[in-house]
Enzyme design. Structure first.
Site, PDB file in Angstrom:
ATOM      1  N   GLU A  33      37.542  49.280  46.563  1.00  0.00           N
ATOM      2  CA  GLU A  33      38.714  49.257  45.684  1.00  0.00           C
ATOM      3  C   GLU A  33      39.389  47.888  45.746  1.00  0.00           C
ATOM      4  OE1 GLU A  33      40.020  51.788  43.712  1.00  0.00           O
ATOM      5  OE2 GLU A  33      38.168  52.869  44.194  1.00  0.00           O
ATOM      6  N   GLU A  74      47.072  54.097  50.546  1.00  0.00           N
ATOM      7  CA  GLU A  74      46.066  53.681  49.555  1.00  0.00           C
ATOM      8  C   GLU A  74      44.837  54.589  49.622  1.00  0.00           C
ATOM      9  OE1 GLU A  74      44.401  52.226  46.437  1.00  0.00           O
ATOM     10  OE2 GLU A  74      46.303  51.330  47.058  1.00  0.00           O
ATOM     11  N   GLU A  81      42.712  59.897  43.100  1.00  0.00           N
ATOM     12  CA  GLU A  81      42.091  59.412  41.874  1.00  0.00           C
ATOM     13  C   GLU A  81      40.661  59.922  41.723  1.00  0.00           C
ATOM     14  OE1 GLU A  81      42.479  55.166  41.838  1.00  0.00           O
ATOM     15  OE2 GLU A  81      44.586  55.244  41.260  1.00  0.00           O
TER      16      GLU A  81
END
Length: 123
Positions: A33, A74, A81
């Protein structure tokens, strides 16, 4: 598509090593990411700044702890997500809201890191 059976639970020392492996796999996934890489860069830069400007050990450890918190938030945002993308491959309002809320959690944590760094370095 066949359904795989759930592997048996591990216990004792085997559980510890299995959990460490799951964490390493999570970190490897998170490293893909760009947001994680940017946040890790921010923490590294702030740590360097703390050392160069002579922040105390407790202050530096405080930043390190907040950096770990940022990585944890995160990781949770990324997990959210991934699940939302799996459950709603197309666009949907609830998927957007879920992702927006995860993003807000990360932004709040970044804000906390920056406020802490500002207080330590300026005060």
């Amino acid at each position: 598509m066949s359904v795989q059976e759930k592997p048996p639970r591990k216990s004792g020392v085997a559980h510890f090593f299995a959990a460490a492996g799951y964490s390493a796999a999570g970190l490897a996934r998170l490293a893909r990411e760009s947001a994680f890489r940017q946040e890790a860069g921010l923490i590294a830069a702030l740590l360097l700044l703390f050392v160069v400007l002579g922040a105390s050990l407790p202050e530096t450890l405080g930043l390190l702890g907040l950096g770990l918190l940022l990585i944890a938030v995160e990781a949770l945002n990324t997990a959210l997500e991934v699940l939302v993308d799996h459950l709603s491959p197309g666009w949907s309002a609830w998927a957007k809201e879920a992702k927006d809320l995860g993003s807000l959690a990360v932004a709040c944590t970044i804000g906390l890191v920056l406020i802490y760094a500002g207080v330590v370095l300026i005060w």
